[in-house]
Design an enzyme around this catalytic site. Structure first.
Site, short mmCIF file in Angstrom:
data_model
loop_
_atom_site.label_atom_id
_atom_site.label_comp_id
_atom_site.label_asym_id
_atom_site.label_seq_id
_atom_site.Cartn_x
_atom_site.Cartn_y
_atom_site.Cartn_z
N LEU A 132 0.83 -1.19 0.00
CA LEU A 132 0.00 0.00 0.00
C LEU A 132 0.87 1.25 0.00
O LEU A 132 1.84 1.33 0.75
CB LEU A 132 -0.90 0.01 1.23
CG LEU A 132 -1.85 1.20 1.28
CD1 LEU A 132 -3.26 0.73 1.47
CD2 LEU A 132 -1.43 2.19 2.32
N HIS A 133 0.52 2.19 -0.86
CA HIS A 133 1.24 3.46 -0.90
C HIS A 133 0.30 4.55 -1.36
O HIS A 133 -0.47 4.39 -2.29
CB HIS A 133 2.49 3.40 -1.77
CG HIS A 133 2.30 2.85 -3.16
ND1 HIS A 133 2.03 1.52 -3.41
CD2 HIS A 133 2.35 3.46 -4.36
CE1 HIS A 133 1.93 1.35 -4.72
NE2 HIS A 133 2.11 2.51 -5.32
N LEU A 134 0.37 5.66 -0.67
CA LEU A 134 -0.45 6.82 -0.98
C LEU A 134 0.43 7.85 -1.68
O LEU A 134 1.44 8.30 -1.12
CB LEU A 134 -1.04 7.41 0.31
CG LEU A 134 -1.92 8.65 0.18
CD1 LEU A 134 -3.10 8.40 -0.76
CD2 LEU A 134 -2.43 9.08 1.55
#
Length: 158
Positions: free
Chosen positions: A107-109
């Protein structure tokens, strides 16, 4: 972590960055998240905020860490606006799953500074579904039913 998850974390580039085993231009780190410059930015100043603990998608992320990911992204968006990058806008962009264009299984924003005419677009963004109110109400009921089941009959945030 399961043996499969442990193996995935050992091979994950974002986990390696969080462990200081891979190069990154880090702008923030705390006990639960790391933020660094995207290696392939769409605009100058493009950042990624990732949880330290391996989480492929939102389903794998606990609420506290998820909140910290968003809080750090919010702070960094403010920082970018006050920096020499002087963006005209900011996109916060999260891809959860291959169908949503997630390319790294951690997960990466994205925190993306935006500028008029910068050339970056989200393909088909203007294309929308035409849903009448009855269909929207049916969709909302389905989501509320699953949410109530998940939370033991209480709506989220109650």
């Amino acid at each position: 972590m399961t043996p499969t998850a442990t193996a995935a974390a050992q091979e994950c580039i974002f986990c390696a960055i969080a462990r200081h085993e891979a190069e990154a231009s880090v702008v923030h780190e705390d006990e639960s998240v790391v933020a660094f410059m995207d290696r392939y930015p769409v605009t100058p100043g493009h950042l990624l905020v990732v949880p330290r603990r391996h989480a492929v998608g939102l389903e794998d992320l606990d609420k506290i860490t998820g909140g910290q990911v968003w809080a750090v992204a919010h702070d960094l968006a403010r920082t970018l606006r006050r920096s020499t990058f002087h963006p005209e806008g900011i996109n916060l962009f999260l891809c959860d799953g291959e169908a949503a264009f997630q390319t790294v299984p951690h997960l990466h924003l994205h925190v993306i500074p935006r500028y008029t005419g910068d050339g970056w677009t989200v393909e088909n963004l203007p294309k929308t579904l035409d849903r009448d109110r009855q269909r929207l109400d049916e969709d909302a009921q389905q989501i509320r039913a699953v949410s109530a089941h998940r939370t033991g009959g209480h709506p989220p945030g109650a």
